[in-house]
Design a protein around this motif. Sequence first.
Motif, PDB file in Angstrom:
ATOM      1  N   UNK A 219     -25.394  43.074  11.911  1.00 20.22           N
ATOM      2  CA  UNK A 219     -25.029  41.709  11.525  1.00 20.22           C
ATOM      3  C   UNK A 219     -26.093  40.673  11.908  1.00 20.22           C
ATOM      4  N   UNK A 220     -26.640  40.698  13.144  1.00 17.23           N
ATOM      5  CA  UNK A 220     -27.695  39.716  13.468  1.00 17.23           C
ATOM      6  C   UNK A 220     -28.928  39.821  12.565  1.00 17.23           C
ATOM      7  N   UNK A 221     -29.314  41.054  12.202  1.00 17.75           N
ATOM      8  CA  UNK A 221     -30.491  41.214  11.358  1.00 17.75           C
ATOM      9  C   UNK A 221     -30.199  40.862   9.894  1.00 17.75           C
ATOM     10  N   UNK A 222     -28.935  40.811   9.529  1.00 20.20           N
ATOM     11  CA  UNK A 222     -28.558  40.378   8.181  1.00 20.20           C
ATOM     12  C   UNK A 222     -28.452  38.861   8.072  1.00 20.20           C
ATOM     13  N   UNK A 223     -28.433  38.184   9.191  1.00 22.70           N
ATOM     14  CA  UNK A 223     -28.167  36.742   9.185  1.00 22.70           C
ATOM     15  C   UNK A 223     -29.142  35.935   8.332  1.00 22.70           C
ATOM     16  N   UNK A 224     -30.466  36.170   8.386  1.00 26.93           N
ATOM     17  CA  UNK A 224     -31.361  35.363   7.541  1.00 26.93           C
ATOM     18  C   UNK A 224     -31.038  35.475   6.051  1.00 26.93           C
ATOM     19  N   UNK A 301     -29.982  23.732   8.339  1.00 31.05           N
ATOM     20  CA  UNK A 301     -30.464  25.098   8.576  1.00 31.05           C
ATOM     21  C   UNK A 301     -31.818  25.089   9.267  1.00 31.05           C
ATOM     22  N   UNK A 302     -32.655  24.112   8.967  1.00 29.72           N
ATOM     23  CA  UNK A 302     -33.971  24.029   9.604  1.00 29.72           C
ATOM     24  C   UNK A 302     -33.840  23.804  11.098  1.00 29.72           C
ATOM     25  N   UNK A 303     -32.829  23.045  11.505  1.00 27.94           N
ATOM     26  CA  UNK A 303     -32.645  22.785  12.930  1.00 27.94           C
ATOM     27  C   UNK A 303     -31.964  23.961  13.630  1.00 27.94           C
ATOM     28  N   UNK A 304     -31.031  24.610  12.944  1.00 23.39           N
ATOM     29  CA  UNK A 304     -30.306  25.724  13.547  1.00 23.39           C
ATOM     30  C   UNK A 304     -31.171  26.983  13.610  1.00 23.39           C
ATOM     31  N   UNK A 305     -31.782  27.325  12.457  1.00 18.95           N
ATOM     32  CA  UNK A 305     -32.606  28.528  12.375  1.00 18.95           C
ATOM     33  C   UNK A 305     -33.717  28.265  11.358  1.00 18.95           C
TER      34      UNK A 305
END
Length: 311
Positions: A219-224, A301-305
């Motif tokens: 799940x973490x690697x799918x996040x982007x 999204x730019x600020x979060x990730x």
Amino acid sequence: MERRKRFGWPIVRELSRNRYLYLLALPGIAFLVVFAYMPMLGHLLAFQNYRLSDGIWGSEWVGFKNFEFFFNGKDWLRVTLNTVFLNALFLLSGLGSAVVLAIFLNEIRNRLFKRITQSFIFLPYFISWLVVSMMALTLFSTSEGLINRALAALGYEGVDWYLSPGVWPYILTVISAWKMAGYNSIIFLAVITGISAEYYESARIEGASRMQQMLYITLPLMRPTVMVLALLGIGRIFYGDFGMIYAIIGDNGVLFPTTDVIDTYAFRALRQLGNFSMSSAVIVYQSCMGLVTILIFNAIARKVDADSRLF
């Protein structure tokens, strides 16, 4: 002369050096120009009292009167909220079901069974919305629908589905997820396939269960990818799925309070009233709101990730 040397020749060298790559991109560029940029001239109709006999350049310019007519009515807020609410439901259910399907498909070890399952899941994507509308009618018809027949067999009273506007946002959400989840799951399955096996091997050595591997690696690697698809969906949150809603709902005015979206409203204004200018004003409003929305959420999204932003 200096300006030409500075700007002209590097462009020529670039085109000459990568001419085959640009030739490959030419059909896509032509498609965008013809079907995305040239139709933008039609937005001029929103500021005119357009008449077919006068054409675009001969019609009377009226400024923002078409927008005033739209916003002074009671429908603009209803169709806007319906569009945002339905698209939010479609986006959440579509991405969520696709992620779950992709993870489950990845866990299947039998290749033959995996391919057969994947094909059946992907099949609804190719079914026309007109066929889906016939399937929905077969299920939800008041007198002959399968659901009402099942309720009658169990001793319950049938439901007038096509006279109950409150249930249709959720019915449409289920239909949308059923049709699109298989297609989106292919994207996520490709992402999962690209994850290095070393992560899972290290996790197994440390004693991680399959569920823990899903939660802390997959799940973490799918996040982007999820973020990018979510941003693309948010960018179209003011664009209702016209094909689905008009095929299933049609001109059933009883269901308009919960299912009428900007696209179907503009289409009815054009088809029933023949008002090109007001329909164009509605579409310009839709486009501007979509642009503002994608800019806002891309900034968030730019600020979060930063890696998940679109631009």
